[in-house]
Design an enzyme around this catalytic site. Structure first.
Site, mmCIF file in Angstrom:
data_model
loop_
_atom_site.group_PDB
_atom_site.id
_atom_site.type_symbol
_atom_site.label_atom_id
_atom_site.label_comp_id
_atom_site.label_asym_id
_atom_site.label_seq_id
_atom_site.Cartn_x
_atom_site.Cartn_y
_atom_site.Cartn_z
ATOM 1 N N ASP A 26 0.829 -1.209 0.000
ATOM 2 C CA ASP A 26 0.000 0.000 0.000
ATOM 3 C C ASP A 26 0.868 1.265 0.000
ATOM 4 O OD1 ASP A 26 -2.291 1.497 0.085
ATOM 5 O OD2 ASP A 26 -2.742 1.115 2.188
ATOM 6 N N GLY A 27 0.333 2.332 -0.551
ATOM 7 C CA GLY A 27 0.977 3.645 -0.416
ATOM 8 C C GLY A 27 1.688 4.156 -1.654
ATOM 9 N N GLY A 29 0.347 5.591 -4.228
ATOM 10 C CA GLY A 29 -0.232 6.890 -4.570
ATOM 11 C C GLY A 29 0.289 7.982 -3.647
ATOM 12 N N TRP A 31 3.045 7.923 -1.919
ATOM 13 C CA TRP A 31 4.484 8.110 -2.188
ATOM 14 C C TRP A 31 4.648 9.107 -3.339
ATOM 15 C CZ3 TRP A 31 7.667 7.671 -6.383
ATOM 16 C CH2 TRP A 31 9.047 7.605 -6.136
ATOM 17 N N HIS A 43 3.171 3.633 -8.783
ATOM 18 C CA HIS A 43 2.985 2.207 -9.085
ATOM 19 C C HIS A 43 4.232 1.640 -9.777
ATOM 20 C CE1 HIS A 43 -1.041 2.407 -7.654
ATOM 21 N NE2 HIS A 43 -1.530 3.104 -8.660
ATOM 22 N N GLU A 73 -11.781 -4.837 -5.579
ATOM 23 C CA GLU A 73 -12.350 -3.499 -5.346
ATOM 24 C C GLU A 73 -11.591 -2.404 -6.100
ATOM 25 O OE1 GLU A 73 -11.886 -5.816 -2.798
ATOM 26 O OE2 GLU A 73 -14.013 -6.310 -2.956
ATOM 27 N N ASN A 74 -10.408 -2.731 -6.648
ATOM 28 C CA ASN A 74 -9.645 -1.714 -7.386
ATOM 29 C C ASN A 74 -10.341 -1.283 -8.680
ATOM 30 O OD1 ASN A 74 -6.326 -2.953 -6.448
ATOM 31 N ND2 ASN A 74 -7.556 -1.344 -5.523
ATOM 32 N N TRP A 75 -11.376 -2.045 -9.117
ATOM 33 C CA TRP A 75 -12.120 -1.660 -10.323
ATOM 34 C C TRP A 75 -12.829 -0.325 -10.150
ATOM 35 C CZ3 TRP A 75 -11.043 -4.036 -14.663
ATOM 36 C CH2 TRP A 75 -10.620 -5.371 -14.631
ATOM 37 N N SER A 202 -8.435 -5.428 4.308
ATOM 38 C CA SER A 202 -9.013 -5.028 3.014
ATOM 39 C C SER A 202 -9.300 -6.211 2.089
ATOM 40 C CB SER A 202 -8.087 -4.029 2.298
ATOM 41 O OG SER A 202 -7.929 -2.868 3.064
ATOM 42 N N GLU A 213 0.407 -13.605 11.895
ATOM 43 C CA GLU A 213 0.819 -12.416 12.641
ATOM 44 C C GLU A 213 0.744 -11.233 11.677
ATOM 45 O OE1 GLU A 213 1.393 -12.312 15.816
ATOM 46 O OE2 GLU A 213 1.152 -14.488 16.011
HETATM 47 C C1 FPP Z 1 -1.559 0.430 -3.362
HETATM 48 O O1 FPP Z 1 -1.174 1.738 -3.572
HETATM 49 C C2 FPP Z 1 -1.119 -0.464 -4.403
HETATM 50 C C3 FPP Z 1 -1.912 -1.012 -5.376
HETATM 51 C C4 FPP Z 1 -3.321 -0.678 -5.600
HETATM 52 C C5 FPP Z 1 -1.430 -2.002 -6.276
HETATM 53 C C6 FPP Z 1 -0.044 -2.517 -6.014
HETATM 54 C C7 FPP Z 1 0.580 -2.628 -7.297
HETATM 55 C C8 FPP Z 1 1.895 -2.580 -7.558
HETATM 56 C C9 FPP Z 1 2.987 -2.526 -6.568
HETATM 57 C C10 FPP Z 1 2.315 -2.577 -8.979
HETATM 58 C C11 FPP Z 1 1.671 -3.617 -9.815
HETATM 59 C C12 FPP Z 1 2.043 -5.009 -9.453
HETATM 60 C C13 FPP Z 1 2.429 -5.926 -10.337
HETATM 61 C C14 FPP Z 1 2.672 -7.349 -9.953
HETATM 62 C C15 FPP Z 1 2.634 -5.544 -11.723
HETATM 63 P P1 FPP Z 1 -2.332 2.809 -3.592
HETATM 64 O O2 FPP Z 1 -2.537 3.213 -4.994
HETATM 65 O O3 FPP Z 1 -3.546 2.276 -2.912
HETATM 66 O O4 FPP Z 1 -1.664 3.949 -2.748
HETATM 67 P P2 FPP Z 1 -2.432 5.052 -1.878
HETATM 68 O O5 FPP Z 1 -3.216 4.308 -0.835
HETATM 69 O O6 FPP Z 1 -1.308 5.825 -1.316
HETATM 70 O O7 FPP Z 1 -3.278 5.828 -2.828
#
Ligand code: FPP
Length: 252
Positions: A26-27, A29, A31, A43, A73-75, A202, A213
């Site tokens: 996570d994070g 976005g 970052w 990403h 849910e990412n859709w 989530s 753990e």
């Molecule tokens: C969370 O960051 C991360 C994701 C939704 C996807 C994780 C994906 C990757 C690391 C890259 C793709 C992976 C592969 C295997 C190609 P966020 O967007 O939720 O960050 P935020 O909470 O700070 O907005």
């Protein structure tokens, strides 16, 4: 030590590796936002972190690593961001599959394949087929994955077998249902790490997390590295795992 003997290990020195680590990356976005960069760059840097962490996990004696790369849910995210995430997956498989294979990594994929574009499904299948016989390390990619959906799907398949007279409903127990999940042969995660400070699952591996753990680290995923993984393992090693009993047991 004055007598030259090796110091006895203390609790804080315990380094036994968890067999299976699962990560909510996570994070990305946040970052990117902190640096005035587009989310897509977060990403992209997230994939770089992933590459290093897969290597580090093997070096640290971990046998299974599960990563949450796209949730059911990412859709709900904007189409352009979904497109970026899918493009990164395509590029990851195209660029990294051969190296993963020659490093002895078996790739597994969990999540719903239906509804994905056909080239993505083909790539996921190719990654699984190519690496099928590797046994040094297993990378489980949770893609279009949601734990509730996985459990509902298992229940649906069991219900179909009951309806077809192939199974007695009364015989269904937790082990039976567990065997109908997406990767029943992969052991439950010993340690689940979530980066970026949020403290929730989530919809990730909720069945499999019964005795995992949980370690929450405040850094954003693109900054997560081998040292951060070692830190999480150190925290894990201080936990006493009793699996509902009274006596501490090792997880693996
Ligand atoms: C969370 O960051 C991360 C994701 C939704 C996807 C994780 C994906 C990757 C690391 C890259 C793709 C992976 C592969 C295997 C190609 P966020 O967007 O939720 O960050 P935020 O909470 O700070 O907005």
């Amino acid at each position: 030590m004055s007598n030259g003997a090796m110091p006895l290990p203390t609790d804080s020195d315990r380094t036994e590796a968890p067999r299976h680590v699962a990560i909510i990356m996570d994070g990305n976005g946040r970052w990117a936002a902190a640096r005035g960069l587009p989310r897509a760059e977060g990403h992209r840097r997230g994939v770089e972190a992933l590459r290093k962490v897969v290597r580090a996990a093997g070096e640290l004696g971990i046998s299974y690593l599960t990563i949450f790369s796209f949730s059911s849910e990412n859709w709900t995210r904007p189409a352009s961001e979904i497109g970026d995430l899918f493009a990164l997956l395509r590029r990851f498989i195209r660029n990294d599959l051969a190296t993963l294979h020659s490093d002895g990594v078996r790739v597994r994929v969990i999540g719903e394949r239906g509804g994905l574009e056909s080239d993505i499904t083909a790539m996921l299948t190719e990654a699984e087929e190519l690496t099928r016989n590797n046994n040094r390390f297993t990378l489980v990619v949770a893609f279009n994955y949601g734990s509730r959906q996985e459990i509902a799907h298992a229940a649906q398949r069991l219900a179909q077998e009951v309806a077809a007279g192939k199974r007695d409903a009364a015989s269904i127990d937790a082990d039976t249902l567990g065997n109908y999940l997406d990767a029943p042969d992969v052991p439950d995660p010993d340690l689940i790490i979530r980066t970026s400070g949020e403290q929730r699952l989530s919809n990730f591996l909720m069945w499999q997390a019964a005795y995992s753990e949980l370690v929450f680290v405040p850094i954003h995923w693109p900054d997560f590295d081998k040292a951060a993984l070692e830190g999480a393992i150190k925290e894990y090693a201080t936990r006493e795992r009793r699996f509902g009993g009274l006596v501490a047991k090792t997880g693996s």
